[in-house]
Every structure is written in C-alpha cells, then in structure tokens.
Scaffold this active site. Structure first.
Site, PDB file in Angstrom:
ATOM      1  N   HIS A  15       0.832  -1.198   0.000  1.00  0.00           N
ATOM      2  CA  HIS A  15       0.000   0.000   0.000  1.00  0.00           C
ATOM      3  C   HIS A  15       0.869   1.251   0.000  1.00  0.00           C
ATOM      4  O   HIS A  15       2.091   1.194   0.125  1.00  0.00           O
ATOM      5  CB  HIS A  15      -0.989   0.013   1.178  1.00  0.00           C
ATOM      6  CG  HIS A  15      -0.407   0.302   2.520  1.00  0.00           C
ATOM      7  ND1 HIS A  15      -1.175   0.591   3.624  1.00  0.00           N
ATOM      8  CD2 HIS A  15       0.888   0.356   2.942  1.00  0.00           C
ATOM      9  CE1 HIS A  15      -0.389   0.801   4.657  1.00  0.00           C
ATOM     10  NE2 HIS A  15       0.852   0.665   4.282  1.00  0.00           N
ATOM     11  N   CYS A  34       5.508   5.856   4.769  1.00  0.00           N
ATOM     12  CA  CYS A  34       4.316   5.194   4.228  1.00  0.00           C
ATOM     13  C   CYS A  34       3.807   5.871   2.967  1.00  0.00           C
ATOM     14  O   CYS A  34       2.938   5.355   2.282  1.00  0.00           O
ATOM     15  CB  CYS A  34       3.210   5.160   5.281  1.00  0.00           C
ATOM     16  SG  CYS A  34       3.598   4.006   6.601  1.00  0.00           S
ATOM     17  N   HIS A  40       4.913  -0.056  -0.424  1.00  0.00           N
ATOM     18  CA  HIS A  40       5.673  -0.934   0.466  1.00  0.00           C
ATOM     19  C   HIS A  40       4.692  -1.971   1.000  1.00  0.00           C
ATOM     20  O   HIS A  40       3.478  -1.772   0.929  1.00  0.00           O
ATOM     21  CB  HIS A  40       6.319  -0.144   1.615  1.00  0.00           C
ATOM     22  CG  HIS A  40       5.308   0.489   2.517  1.00  0.00           C
ATOM     23  ND1 HIS A  40       4.728   1.698   2.237  1.00  0.00           N
ATOM     24  CD2 HIS A  40       4.736   0.068   3.662  1.00  0.00           C
ATOM     25  CE1 HIS A  40       3.853   1.998   3.190  1.00  0.00           C
ATOM     26  NE2 HIS A  40       3.831   1.017   4.071  1.00  0.00           N
ATOM     27  N   HIS A  42       3.224  -5.080   3.805  1.00  0.00           N
ATOM     28  CA  HIS A  42       3.064  -5.516   5.191  1.00  0.00           C
ATOM     29  C   HIS A  42       2.601  -6.965   5.207  1.00  0.00           C
ATOM     30  O   HIS A  42       1.886  -7.403   4.307  1.00  0.00           O
ATOM     31  CB  HIS A  42       2.004  -4.695   5.925  1.00  0.00           C
ATOM     32  CG  HIS A  42       2.407  -3.283   6.177  1.00  0.00           C
ATOM     33  ND1 HIS A  42       3.256  -2.909   7.192  1.00  0.00           N
ATOM     34  CD2 HIS A  42       2.069  -2.135   5.541  1.00  0.00           C
ATOM     35  CE1 HIS A  42       3.421  -1.600   7.176  1.00  0.00           C
ATOM     36  NE2 HIS A  42       2.716  -1.088   6.180  1.00  0.00           N
ATOM     37  N   ASP A  80      -4.917 -10.721  -0.527  1.00  0.00           N
ATOM     38  CA  ASP A  80      -3.586 -11.337  -0.425  1.00  0.00           C
ATOM     39  C   ASP A  80      -2.785 -11.146  -1.719  1.00  0.00           C
ATOM     40  O   ASP A  80      -3.283 -11.401  -2.821  1.00  0.00           O
ATOM     41  CB  ASP A  80      -3.724 -12.836  -0.115  1.00  0.00           C
ATOM     42  CG  ASP A  80      -2.388 -13.458   0.278  1.00  0.00           C
ATOM     43  OD1 ASP A  80      -1.566 -12.752   0.912  1.00  0.00           O
ATOM     44  OD2 ASP A  80      -2.164 -14.629  -0.055  1.00  0.00           O
ATOM     45  N   HIS A  81      -1.544 -10.693  -1.555  1.00  0.00           N
ATOM     46  CA  HIS A  81      -0.630 -10.427  -2.670  1.00  0.00           C
ATOM     47  C   HIS A  81      -1.186  -9.380  -3.630  1.00  0.00           C
ATOM     48  O   HIS A  81      -0.895  -9.402  -4.836  1.00  0.00           O
ATOM     49  CB  HIS A  81      -0.242 -11.716  -3.402  1.00  0.00           C
ATOM     50  CG  HIS A  81       0.712 -12.551  -2.612  1.00  0.00           C
ATOM     51  ND1 HIS A  81       0.319 -13.276  -1.507  1.00  0.00           N
ATOM     52  CD2 HIS A  81       2.046 -12.733  -2.720  1.00  0.00           C
ATOM     53  CE1 HIS A  81       1.374 -13.901  -1.000  1.00  0.00           C
ATOM     54  NE2 HIS A  81       2.438 -13.572  -1.713  1.00  0.00           N
ATOM     55  N   GLU A 125      -0.905  -4.587  11.664  1.00  0.00           N
ATOM     56  CA  GLU A 125      -0.137  -4.145  10.492  1.00  0.00           C
ATOM     57  C   GLU A 125       1.337  -4.506  10.682  1.00  0.00           C
ATOM     58  O   GLU A 125       2.056  -4.806   9.732  1.00  0.00           O
ATOM     59  CB  GLU A 125      -0.289  -2.647  10.267  1.00  0.00           C
ATOM     60  CG  GLU A 125       0.236  -2.198   8.923  1.00  0.00           C
ATOM     61  CD  GLU A 125      -0.120  -0.755   8.622  1.00  0.00           C
ATOM     62  OE1 GLU A 125      -0.956  -0.528   7.740  1.00  0.00           O
ATOM     63  OE2 GLU A 125       0.424   0.137   9.292  1.00  0.00           O
TER      64      GLU A 125
END
Ligand code: NI
Length: 135
Positions: A15, A34, A40, A42, A80-81, A125
């Site tokens: 994100h 961020c 980047h 998480h 996811d991904h 997170e």
C-alpha cells in the site's frame, strides 16, 4: 451466555498512504515512509472474532469451517498479494490505513453472518501496531 470464538488469518499486501489533494510535501510530512510512491508491503495478521449464544444442538457459536470460508473469500482472496491502492476497489479513493482496512474487512464479513452474531476484527499491520473494530 455469550461466547467469543476467534480465528486467525493473514495476508500480505502493498500500500501507499497519501492524499491526491495534498501537496507532496504535506503527504511526506503526515505519512513519512508510508507515502513512498513505489509502495511498500506488510504482513497483515487478522483476528476475526464472532460473539454469540452457544447453539443448543451443535454446541457451536459458529461453525469454524463456515467462518474460515468467509474469511478466505472476503479477505484472503480479495487482499492477499495485492496492491491495495491499485487492485482493491474499496481503496480506490480510501487511504488504506490499518484503521480503514479493519473497517472495510468488518463491512465485508458482517453481512455474511447470522444477524444475531456480533463481530470484532483486530488487524495487525506490524507485530506491535494493531487496530480493532467491532461496529
Ligand atoms: Ni504501511
């Protein structure tokens, strides 16, 4: 007598936190690392808790297989991904902070449950930073 049952899940996602209507400088000041334009990632950890009466016949609050499938469909398959900003419609115009993500997850799962059941979502997170929403 209400009992809370919980299931853990996780997803990896990228994100970027920023507002289009703010200058680069203001985004940098507020969001720091961020705001990296290259995004980047998480490793998000999730705890989905369902609170309700124990069913007299089954002894369950909710069948965990059903909860597992709801989490897979609504969260893991959707997030996811993925790049949350670019690939997840809920974040097209919503900053994907942990706070906003936890509310989006709550709003996706809640309609799939029996209305008698209460829902609480905790989203990590990082191992140290987590948020909780229960409606
Ligand atoms: Ni981040």
């Amino acid at each position: 007598m209400k009992v809370k049952v919980s299931r853990k899940a996780h997803f990896n996602a990228a994100h970027r936190l920023f507002r289009k209507d703010w200058s680069n400088q203001k985004n940098e000041e507020i969001f720091g690392k961020c705001n990296n334009p290259n995004f980047h990632g998480h490793n998000y950890e999730l705890i989905v808790s369902v609170i309700g009466e124990i069913d007299e016949e089954t002894g369950y609050v909710i069948d965990m297989k059903i909860l597992k499938d709801i989490i897979k469909e609504e969260v893991e398959d959707a997030f996811d991904h993925k790049n949350l900003n670019l690939e997840v419609p809920e974040f097209k115009t919503l900053n994907p902070t942990a706070e906003n993500i936890v509310v989006v997850i709550y709003n996706k799962i809640k309609p799939k449950l029996d209305p008698k059941l209460e829902l609480e979502i905790t989203l990590y997170e990082t191992p140290r930073n987590f948020v909780t929403f229960s409606g």
